[in-house]
Design an enzyme around this catalytic site. Structure first.
Site, PDB file in Angstrom:
ATOM      1  N   PHE A 136       0.873  -1.185   0.000  1.00 26.13           N
ATOM      2  CA  PHE A 136       0.000   0.000   0.000  1.00 26.13           C
ATOM      3  C   PHE A 136       0.899   1.220   0.000  1.00 26.13           C
ATOM      4  O   PHE A 136       1.680   1.431   0.924  1.00 26.13           O
ATOM      5  CB  PHE A 136      -0.926   0.027   1.226  1.00 26.13           C
ATOM      6  CG  PHE A 136      -1.869   1.205   1.171  1.00 26.13           C
ATOM      7  CD1 PHE A 136      -3.081   1.106   0.507  1.00 26.13           C
ATOM      8  CD2 PHE A 136      -1.531   2.422   1.741  1.00 26.13           C
ATOM      9  CE1 PHE A 136      -3.947   2.196   0.412  1.00 26.13           C
ATOM     10  CE2 PHE A 136      -2.386   3.518   1.649  1.00 26.13           C
ATOM     11  CZ  PHE A 136      -3.595   3.400   0.996  1.00 26.13           C
ATOM     12  N   ASP A 221       9.580   2.780   1.634  1.00 23.95           N
ATOM     13  CA  ASP A 221       8.408   3.531   2.060  1.00 23.95           C
ATOM     14  C   ASP A 221       8.275   3.347   3.568  1.00 23.95           C
ATOM     15  O   ASP A 221       7.845   2.304   4.060  1.00 23.95           O
ATOM     16  CB  ASP A 221       7.160   3.019   1.324  1.00 23.95           C
ATOM     17  CG  ASP A 221       5.892   3.755   1.756  1.00 23.95           C
ATOM     18  OD1 ASP A 221       5.947   4.481   2.769  1.00 23.95           O
ATOM     19  OD2 ASP A 221       4.858   3.594   1.088  1.00 23.95           O
ATOM     20  N   LYS A 250       2.805  10.526   7.987  1.00 28.94           N
ATOM     21  CA  LYS A 250       2.174  10.046   9.219  1.00 28.94           C
ATOM     22  C   LYS A 250       2.769  10.640  10.503  1.00 28.94           C
ATOM     23  O   LYS A 250       2.470  11.771  10.854  1.00 28.94           O
ATOM     24  CB  LYS A 250       2.184   8.515   9.237  1.00 28.94           C
ATOM     25  CG  LYS A 250       1.136   7.936   8.260  1.00 28.94           C
ATOM     26  CD  LYS A 250       0.908   6.476   8.518  1.00 28.94           C
ATOM     27  CE  LYS A 250      -0.129   5.849   7.596  1.00 28.94           C
ATOM     28  NZ  LYS A 250      -1.500   6.110   7.987  1.00 28.94           N
TER      29      LYS A 250
HETATM   30  N1  PLP Z   1       2.544   4.354   2.257  1.00 30.70           N
HETATM   31  C1  PLP Z   1       2.254   3.648   3.351  1.00 30.70           C
HETATM   32  C2  PLP Z   1       3.183   2.547   3.778  1.00 30.70           C
HETATM   33  C3  PLP Z   1       1.099   3.906   4.080  1.00 30.70           C
HETATM   34  O1  PLP Z   1       0.811   3.176   5.173  1.00 30.70           O
HETATM   35  C4  PLP Z   1       0.258   4.967   3.661  1.00 30.70           C
HETATM   36  C5  PLP Z   1      -0.992   5.246   4.378  1.00 30.70           C
HETATM   37  O2  PLP Z   1      -1.543   4.413   5.080  1.00 30.70           O
HETATM   38  C6  PLP Z   1       0.593   5.698   2.522  1.00 30.70           C
HETATM   39  C7  PLP Z   1       1.749   5.375   1.842  1.00 30.70           C
HETATM   40  C8  PLP Z   1      -0.265   6.828   2.040  1.00 30.70           C
HETATM   41  O3  PLP Z   1      -0.192   7.893   2.946  1.00 30.70           O
HETATM   42  P1  PLP Z   1      -1.305   9.045   2.946  1.00 30.70           P
HETATM   43  O4  PLP Z   1      -2.580   8.418   3.390  1.00 30.70           O
HETATM   44  O5  PLP Z   1      -0.780  10.068   3.906  1.00 30.70           O
HETATM   45  O6  PLP Z   1      -1.389   9.571   1.570  1.00 30.70           O
END
Ligand code: PLP
Length: 398
Positions: A136, A221, A250
């Site tokens: 994700f 990520d 986050k």
């Molecule tokens: N990457 C990871 C690993 C995530 O857990 C998330 C959100 O849960 C995202 C990207 C996307 O972040 P955002 O919701 O701030 O766009």
């Protein structure tokens, strides 16, 4: 749920776009690891805004940074910079142990950090991207192309072409997928949304070796796993690797929206030149000053060690319950999932909420917690003590 909540949720349904479904609660305020709903009921917040409220709610350092900055300058545009922005970039580079020539691009969310990483990868001149099954990476269309779940992707096809997915943990499959057309391999050290599924350290090291040999970038990520969540500043630091880029968001702002792309080393930092990327709000003084306060507090209060100790205590105690519905506990620090032996996580999460605990049924058979890093052992014990009753009830209604 009283009429207060019900009336507000009805108004929500009429005014707010329905992409999140009906919210479970209407929250009013928080203090530390606790939140209160509009009916005055108190909950132990074991989700922390999904790994966002690193210092909990209403933390004095965050309150003071936000109010001080609001009284100075909230926004100045990227024609200008501020001391807070510079200090935050320097601090992130230090914590990331990034080599000389590394740099930070500030964003406002995780998905924007991923978009910046995709553009960085495009500047290698190679269009291909490799991501992992279960990944994700966000909801904007570039990040969505790297996100594996069909239900998220299919309604928006066609997405960015050239993305290959490989099974997590399979080094041979990764080696076979990466070639001279691959711009980057993008991976989460622990797949959060997939149910808190860690990649082996050996796999992270293999991914580094494979990408380096092929001339592709390795992008980690750390949007969910970063900023101390796993008991390290960034989870990939458990491996002997230096990535080419790292995405953050986050927990960085402790609740104020801010994200970042960190580019490691001068070659990567030189890939995006003036005019090739930008954002209005990214790195603005409010977000930067707050993020600095969050990082400073995590360091001075020793919250990496707290996250590790409280997370280990939680995992040990949950396992020691010996409950037939508990299979194992995954994750590190304070990013954990209780893996269940039956698909009853939604029932458990609902009854946990009724009992005053906020947890997340991240998968049908997994309950995730990602609480504030300053959660105490006494607080997590309240949940563990209640867990057998919650699991027994779920077993009966399953
Ligand atoms: N990457 C990871 C690993 C995530 O857990 C998330 C959100 O849960 C995202 C990207 C996307 O972040 P955002 O919701 O701030 O766009």
């Amino acid at each position: 749920m009283t009429t207060d909540s019900t009336a507000l949720l009805d108004r929500y349904a009429h005014a707010v776009l329905g992409v999140f479904g009906r919210p479970a609660l209407v929250l009013d305020r928080g203090e530390g690891c606790w939140v209160w709903d509009v009916d005055g009921k108190r909950y132990l917040d074991l989700l922390g805004g999904i790994a966002v409220n690193a210092l909990g709610h209403n933390h004095p350092a965050v309150v003071s940074a936000v109010s001080k900055q609001a009284g100075e300058a909230l926004h100045v545009s990227n024609f200008f910079t501020t001391r807070a922005q510079i200090e935050l970039a320097e601090r992130l580079l230090r914590l990331a142990q990034a080599p000389e020539g590394s740099a930070v691009f500030f964003t406002n969310s995780g998905t924007e950090s991923i978009e910046a990483a995709i553009k960085l990868a495009r500047r290698t001149g190679r269009p291909g991207l490799v991501a992992l099954e279960g990944s994700f990476h966000g909801r904007s269309t570039g990040a969505l192309a790297l996100t594996h779940k069909a239900a998220y992707r299919q309604p928006f096809a066609p997405l960015l072409p050239g993305v290959a997915f490989v099974p997590p943990g399979d080094i041979d499959a990764l080696r076979a997928a990466v070639d001279e057309s691959t711009g980057a391999v993008v991976l989460e050290p622990i797949q959060g949304e997939a149910g808190v599924r860690p990649l082996d350290t050996a796999y992270l090291e293999a991914a580094r070796e494979i990408t380096r040999a092929a001339g592709a970038l390795l992008v980690v990520d750390e949007i969910q796993t970063g900023i101390g969540r796993t008991g390290r500043w960034f989870d990939h630091q458990r491996a002997d690797i230096v990535p080419d880029a790292m995405t953050l968001a986050k927990g960085l702002g402790g609740g104020v929206p801010i994200g970042a792309l960190v580019t490691f080393g001068p070659e990567n930092s030189g890939r995006l030149s003036p005019g090739q990327h930008g954002t209005t709000f990214g790195g603005n003084p409010l977000a930067a000053a707050t993020a600095l306060a969050v990082l400073e507090t995590i360091e001075t209060d020793g919250l990496l060690a707290t996250a590790e100790a409280v997370g280990e205590h939680f995992a040990g105690r949950v396992l020691a319950l010996g409950h037939p519905l508990v299979d194992h506990v995954r994750g590190s620090g304070l990013l954990r999932a209780i893996a269940l032996t039956a698909p009853v996580s939604a029932i458990v999460a609902d009854s946990a909420r009724d009992a005053g605990f906020i947890v997340n049924p991240v998968a049908p058979d997994a309950i995730r917690i990602a609480p504030p890093l300053n959660l105490t052992i006494a607080e997590i014990d309240l949940f563990v003590d209640a867990l057998p009753g919650l699991l027994d009830a779920a077993k009966e209604s399953a």
